[in-house]
Every structure is written in structure tokens, then in C-alpha cells.
Motif scaffolding. Structure first.
Motif, short mmCIF file in Angstrom:
data_model
loop_
_atom_site.label_atom_id
_atom_site.label_comp_id
_atom_site.label_asym_id
_atom_site.label_seq_id
_atom_site.Cartn_x
_atom_site.Cartn_y
_atom_site.Cartn_z
N GLN A 5 59.79 72.28 30.47
CA GLN A 5 58.28 72.37 30.79
C GLN A 5 58.10 73.93 30.88
OE1 GLN A 5 57.58 69.69 34.12
NE2 GLN A 5 56.73 68.34 32.73
N VAL B 268 52.19 70.76 22.04
CA VAL B 268 53.11 69.88 23.01
C VAL B 268 52.73 68.49 22.78
CG1 VAL B 268 54.03 69.65 25.41
CG2 VAL B 268 53.52 71.91 24.46
N ALA B 269 53.82 67.59 22.60
CA ALA B 269 53.50 66.13 22.57
C ALA B 269 54.64 65.48 23.29
CB ALA B 269 53.64 65.56 20.95
N LYS C 162 52.63 66.22 29.63
CA LYS C 162 51.84 67.17 28.82
C LYS C 162 50.50 67.73 29.48
CE LYS C 162 51.04 63.70 26.29
NZ LYS C 162 51.82 62.78 27.09
N ASP D 67 43.70 69.63 26.44
CA ASP D 67 44.48 68.56 26.63
C ASP D 67 43.99 67.22 26.00
OD1 ASP D 67 46.45 67.06 28.29
OD2 ASP D 67 45.16 66.67 29.67
N ALA E 239 48.03 70.11 23.81
CA ALA E 239 48.82 68.82 24.57
C ALA E 239 48.21 67.64 24.18
CB ALA E 239 49.01 69.29 26.04
N ASP F 206 49.10 63.11 22.37
CA ASP F 206 50.11 62.25 22.05
C ASP F 206 49.39 61.49 21.10
OD1 ASP F 206 51.82 60.16 22.00
OD2 ASP F 206 51.66 59.31 23.78
N THR G 27 58.13 68.43 21.56
CA THR G 27 58.01 67.04 22.18
C THR G 27 58.94 66.84 23.73
OG1 THR G 27 58.00 66.02 20.09
CG2 THR G 27 58.54 64.62 21.68
N ASP H 21 55.54 62.11 16.20
CA ASP H 21 55.70 62.21 17.56
C ASP H 21 56.60 60.90 17.68
OD1 ASP H 21 53.93 64.24 17.90
OD2 ASP H 21 52.28 63.05 18.93
#
Length: 692
Positions: free
Chosen positions: A238, A252-253, A260, A441, A468, A470, A495, A526
Motif C-alpha cells: 500500500q 488500484v484494484a 483500496k 474511490d 481505486a 473493484d 491489484t 481484476d
């Protein structure tokens, strides 16, 4: 003297009562100000294996365990007298002989009983044919390289699929993660090896569990929210993503609970810390999430950062705010107004062949989303994701409808959200912009118009855009090509694979709701493969009730049991699909006599109260225990959504986003998860049960 705090200290502090925590904090502040003050009561621990462990008296019963040397004082643990001493006697702090990282190591012989049993409680001696060891092909040097303490080499070498989780519970986090990665076939990062002359507490793996606090304000923030350990301790992966420079947009996933949002928060704070003049937009897609980000940012950086140079907004909120500042307050068209204009236009043109649902979806997902302003634009658009084929005559007829809708909106001085963002994009393209950086986000729910706006807002500058998200948690937006809009994250997409929020048992069960890998339109995938949870817990409990009264009893008893185990009311969440099922949640909580608070865009969790709400409000929250109720057939997926489907792709989208919604609600759970429904239950529950 350096003053440090360990993550084990904040975790143990969170388990004490409010009054006990207050007394501990007072003592901690006194220690930081002057550890040698006459009033400080240190006591040498005679039975501790680490000669530097001391206890500090907080009151008649509470003791802090500290690691004390000539150069530093480290807060390690706090508990009631006997429990605190027992904890210290079972641990030591040492420099790892290979990696050079400072580790808090559990004494091997004191946990022999725990690791001689499999995860289901059956001893190895009772097994007729124990499985083959997982790491028999690795020598001591390799295992040491991954951070395994020397005392634990024999146990790790003998670990099987049945015993691995029991062993990793006792290992330093970097060693546990590496072993879980190896066991699941994931590719490991190259371990960091520090030279002997480097301070072991400066090693990246040590910094995830030990933190230097330079002033009382930092200590106060670390102790004020002990549950929020992410505000103090960061995983090396991180930290690397937070502090690196990017030549273009970055993303970032990671699965739910992999941090995240933590990375997004720290990234915003890092950008303002690196450049005192930087203006940062921290954006998300709902009011409830924006409020949660504001609270977390205050935990991380203090109140000043949220109001001075980091603007925390919803995407629609920042658009509305900037539009009003530049062009005057917009009058936003409601979905009902747009539906009415579409029907009126279709009827006027004699186009009754198109249903209301199809017209609204085609307008929302294609014509308005992409801001198509001419017949040529609409004739040539790819209509990504729409499976109903349209011939030239049909497109021409539809464009006539959409032209009349635009005329009707203009006559009523109404604006759509994509139109508003489109005007802002044109204004900021190549001109003066209000922000230097944008951190977004839950980026999987960013729309076409919003992404164009963000791109214009930061002008393509290095470090301008940071996302960030998903894909497995996408709830609102149809997929589209980011690359086609000039936002290309290829080569800058990363990831996260360490899950902090959800236990191994819950996370692995919920992975059954989603594909192992989800790719976006640009082909960036992902993948959930290789994701590991850093702690264990009981498996999720899935129960199908005979009727709603039976379900009420199941959930009420479950909440009562959690409270009896010491879970605080505010650490329990109860979620349902929609407002229509909220009565069932209220009844269940009332059945066990607990107080509750109903979540909304503005109402947060409340001390002493169980939180109840719809699944959409679960985003951004976490609880030790979560009950997801009313997972009935025709509730998940929601039947009324299925009945309004106008395109085959829309039906696929309904099923996908309904799965995502259940996944989001369930992954708010840290330790305990209950999922209930009334017979026959949602078809989705079988996918979870298969992995339990």
C-alpha cells in the motif's frame, strides 16, 4: 528517546471499556511526555523471555506492556493484569536474522497445543492419512527469506492444507501472507533484505506493525480510533502505491477489504503533504460514502485537511457545485420528467413500437450518456453493451425521439447530469482548473460524462488522476471503454491482494458470488486469484427460514449471541435489499431487545446501537458482525428490476449488479456473517453455500 506504538497495542486497546481506554490514553500521553517521571510505575517482568518487556501500571487492574531500551519506548499491549502478563510471557521482539525486520514473535512452545490441531479441531494423530506437507520442497533459507521466524521453521515445514491456517495465526504478518500465497499458487513479491546496520524498525515489514510517533497529536489520533489501524499502520504494498509517481492516470484494484479506500485516503493526504500548494479532489459516488471518507480523513490527517486543501465530494456534488459557481444553479431533470418527455416524443412521431423501458435505457445508456448531439454521432455510435440490434431505420426513428426530448428539456430549462458534466468538461479543457489532483474511490461506478470531466479537470498532468475500485462491486454504471475517452491506465493498474477486513472463511465463501476474474472493456482484468485474508474466523452461517417470523427469531437469536460474546452493538450491522424489507430488519433487532439506528446518507453508526439499512448504504462501512436478511426469491435479484428489462444485456446487467450488491453487503463483515431468507431463498445463496 524514540516513542513507538505497535498495532497489537491499538488492537488490545479497542477491546477495553470506554473508561478503561480513557485511563490507558492518559498513561500513554504521560509516557510520551516523560517516561522517567516520578509518577510512572514500571515493573520488570521476571517470567518474560524478552528482557526488555516491562509493565506500566494504569490503575489497580489495567497494565500496559512496553518494550523499553535506552533508545526507545514501544507500547506493545494493554489488558487486565494477569492477561497482560501472560501475553508478554509468550512473546519477544527480535530482529529477523535474514530479512532484518523487527518482529513481534510468539514463543513457539507456549502455543504447541494450538498448532497440533487442524482447523476443524481434529488432531493429526486421529487422521488416518494426513495430507502431504505444503512446503516440503523449500529449505530453511527460503522460508527464512519470507520472514518465518527460526523457531517456527519445523512447524511451517510440516504444515498441510488442514493445519496451515492454524499456524499462520501465530506468525508475523509478512510470513503468514507469503505462506498463504505459496499455498494458493500466487506469485510472491521479492522479500526485502535489510543490511545489519539498518534499524530493524525501519524495514517496510516492521513499519506495518510499529510506528514512530513524534508528538502528542499523532499519539492522540492513533489512540482515538483504535479500530482504524489503517490510519497508523500500512502494508508495504500500500505504501509503495501511495508514495510513487505516475506519468499518467493510475488505478488500484482489489477484492473487498483489501484496502483500496485506505490507499485512496493516504494518497490524497500524501499529495497535499508533498506539495503544500496542491489542491486535491477526493471523490466518490454517494453522500454516505463521502461522509465516511470525511470521517476517515479526519482520523488520518486531522480536521484541517478535510476543509483546507482536500475537497471530499460526491461526483455529482462537485459537478453541481462547480456548475453553479460558473453558470448558475442548474435545474436537474428527474427520471420521471425524462420518461414523460420520451413517451410524448415517441407518441408524437408515431413510434409506439418502442417500449418505455427501452426508450429510457437507450437514452440513459447511449444518447445522453455519451452526449450525442447529432444524427451522425448516434448513427455511428458503437452502443457498447446493448444487445438489441438496431437497423438504420430504427436508429433514425429513435434519433427523432431524442431530438425532441432535447428540445423539450431546453424549453423547460432542464439539465441532465451528463449534459452538466459535458459543459464543465468543455469549460475546463485546456483552461484554468480548480484542482491539481483528483483521487476517486469506488471508481467502478464512474460514468462516461464524469470520467471526461475528471480528465479535463486535471489536464493530463502526471499524478493528476488516481482511481481505486473493484469491478466486482460495480452497482450503478454500465461498463464502457476508459481508453476511448483518453484515460488509459494500462501499465499503471495495480491489484491489492491482502484482505484486512474480512476473515478467510467469509471472504472465500463470498468469492463464489463472482467470477474469479472480471475484465473491463479495455481488457484490464481484476482477478481474485492470490487474494489472502490475514486472519481466520467462523464460516458464514446461511439459513433459509420457513417464514418471516421464523427468520426474525433466527436473526434475533444470532444478534443476542454476538452481544453475549462481547461484540458491541455498534459493531453489528443488519442489511436488507430495499426499503420494502426494512420492517423485517427492525423487527429482528427489536426481538433481541437491542437499540438500533437506521442508516442514511447522513446518519452514521451510533455507539450503543445496532446499525440497520439497505444494502446500498453498506458501502464504505465495516462491522465485526453482519446479518444480511430477506434474501428471498424475487428479492435477490429484485423482481421489479427484471420486469422492466428492455434489452438482453440489461437482464445480464441486473443479475450482475444484484450479485455485486449482495457481495458488497456481506463483505462488510469482519468476523461473523449470517445470511437469511424465506423459503425457497435467493438463487444466489447456493453459490455462497458451495464455498462454506
Amino acid at each position: 528517546m524514540e516513542f513507538r506504538i505497535a498495532d497489537t497495542f491499538t488492537a488490545s486497546l479497542a477491546r477495553l471499556t470506554g473508561q478503561e481506554q480513557k485511563a490507558v490514553k492518559t498513561t500513554a500521553f504521560d509516557l510520551q511526555v516523560d517516561a522517567a517521571a516520578p509518577g510512572m510505575q514500571f515493573h520488570k517482568l521476571d517470567r518474560a523471555r524478552d528482557a526488555n518487556f516491562w509493565s506500566v501500571r494504569v490503575n489497580a487492574d489495567i497494565r500496559m506492556i512496553v518494550h523499553r531500551t535506552e533508545r526507545s519506548l514501544l507500547l506493545c499491549y494493554v489488558d487486565h493484569h494477569d492477561d497482560a502478563y501472560t501475553w508478554a510471557e509468550r512473546r519477544k521482539i527480535e530482529r529477523h536474522p535474514t530479512t532484518g525486520a523487527a518482529q513481534l514473535v510468539e514463543i513457539r512452545e507456549r502455543v504447541e497445543e494450538a498448532v497440533s490441531y487442524t482447523s476443524d479441531g481434529e488432531s493429526q494423530a486421529q487422521r488416518m492419512a494426513p495430507p502431504a506437507p505444503l512446503f516440503a520442497n523449500l529449505d530453511d533459507a527460503a522460508l527464512l527469506g519470507y520472514g518465518v521466524p527460526p523457531d517456527w521453521l519445523a512447524d511451517v515445514r510440516a504444515a498441510t492444507e488442514d493445519t496451515l491456517l492454524a499456524i499462520t495465526d501465530h506468525l508475523p504478518q509478512e510470513a503468514a501472507e507469503a505462506l498463504l500465497d505459496l499455498a494458493t499458487g500466487a506469485t510472491l513479491n521479492v522479500p526485502v533484505m535489510a543490511p545489519d546496520e539498518v534499524d530493524p524498525f525501519l524495514h517496510p515489514d516492521a513499519q506495518r506493525r510499529f510506528r514512530v510517533l513524534t508528538n502528542v497529536e499523532e499519539l492522540e489520533r492513533a489512540l482515538e480510533f483504535p479500530w482504524e489501524k489503517w490510519a497508523v499502520f500500512l502494508h508495504p504494498a500500500q505504501r509503495e502505491l501511495i508514495e510513487r509517481g505516475y506519468s499518467g492516470p493510475a488505478r488500484v484494484a482489489g477484492s473487498a477489504g483489501t484496502g483500496k479506500t485506505v490507499v485512496a485516503l493516504h494518497r490524497a493526504a500524501f499529495l497535499t503533504g508533498r506539495d503544500p500548494a496542491a489542491r486535491v479532489l477526493l471523490a466518490t459516488f454517494s453522500k454516505s460514502l463521502a461522509n465516511a471518507l470525511k470521517i476517515k480523513l479526519a482520523h488520518l490527517a486531522g480536521e484541517g485537511a478535510t476543509t483546507e486543501r482536500i475537497a471530499v465530494r460526491t461526483m455529482t456534488g462537485i459537478g453541481y457545485e462547480l456548475y453553479g459557481r460558473l453558470f448558475g444553479q442548474p435545474n436537474m431533470a428527474s427520471p420521471a420528467q425524462i420518461r414523460s418527455l420520451l413517451r410524448q416524443a415517441a407518441d408524437a412521431l408515431g413510434e409506439q413500437r418502442f417500449s418505455d423501458q427501452f426508450l429510457f435505457a437507450e437514452w440513459t445508456d447511449v444518447a445522453d450518456a455519451w452526449q450525442l448531439n447529432s444524427w451522425d454521432d448516434y448513427r455511428n455510435v458503437a452502443r457498447l453493451g446493448r444487445k438489441t440490434r438496431l437497423g438504420p431505420k430504427q436508429r433514425e426513428a429513435l434519433w427523432g425521439v431524442f431530438e425532441q426530448v432535447r428540445t423539450g428539456l431546453a424549453a423547460r430549462k432542464l439539465t441532465t447530469w451528463p449534459e452538466m458534466f459535458g459543459r464543465l468538461t468543455a469549460h475546463f479543457a485546456g483552461g484554468k482548473v480548480p484542482f491539481d489532483h483528483a483521487v476517486v474511490d469506488e471508481a467502478q461506478d464512474v460514468s462516461v460524462a464524469e470520467l471526461r470531466f475528471l480528465s479535463a479537470l486535471t489536464g493530463g498532468r502526471p499524478d493528476g488522476l488516481f482511481f481505486a475500485g473493484d469491478l466486482g462491486q460495480r452497482i450503478f454504471q454500465q461498463p464502457f471503454s476508459w481508453k476511448a475517452l483518453g484515460v488509459d491506465v494500462r501499465g499503471r493498474s495495480f491489484t491489492l491482494r491482502v484482505c484486512y477486513r474480512t476473515s478467510h472463511q467469509i471472504r472465500s465463501a463470498l468469492d463464489g458470488l463472482l467470477p474469479r476474474s472480471v475484465a473491463d472493456v479495455d481488457g484490464i482484468a481484476d482477478s481474485r486469484d492470490g487474494t489472502v485474508s490475514v486472519f481466520n474466523g467462523p464460516p458464514p452461517d446461511i439459513q433459509i427460514a420457513e417464514d418471516e417470523a421464523d427468520e426474525t427469531g433466527i436473526v434475533g437469536t444470532w444478534i443476542t449471541d454476538r452481544l453475549a460474546e462481547g461484540v458491541a452493538p455498534q459493531e453489528i450491522g443488519v442489511f436488507v435489499r430495499s426499503e420494502r424489507q426494512m420492517k423485517r430488519a427492525r423487527t429482528a433487532v427489536k426481538a433481541c431487545g437491542a437499540a438500533f439506528v437506521e442508516l442514511s446518507d447522513t446518519v452514521e453508526t451510533t455507539p450503543g446501537s445496532v446499525s440497520i439499512g439497505i444494502m446500498h448504504l453498506a458501502k464504505g462501512l465495516e462491522f465485526r458482525a453482519v446479518a444480511v436478511m430477506a434474501c428471498d426469491d424475487e428479492v435477490l435479484p429484485l423482481q421489479e428490476r427484471i420486469e422492466t428489462v428492455a434489452d438482453e444485456s440489461d437482464l445480464e446487467e441486473v443479475y450482475a449488479t444484484e450479485r455485486h450488491l449482495l457481495y458488497v453487503a456481506c463483505t462488510r463483515a469482519r468476523d461473523h456473517l449470517l445470511v437469511t431468507g424465506v423459503e425457497p431463498g435467493s438463487e444466489f445463496l447456493g453459490d455462497i453455500a458451495l464455498n462454506v
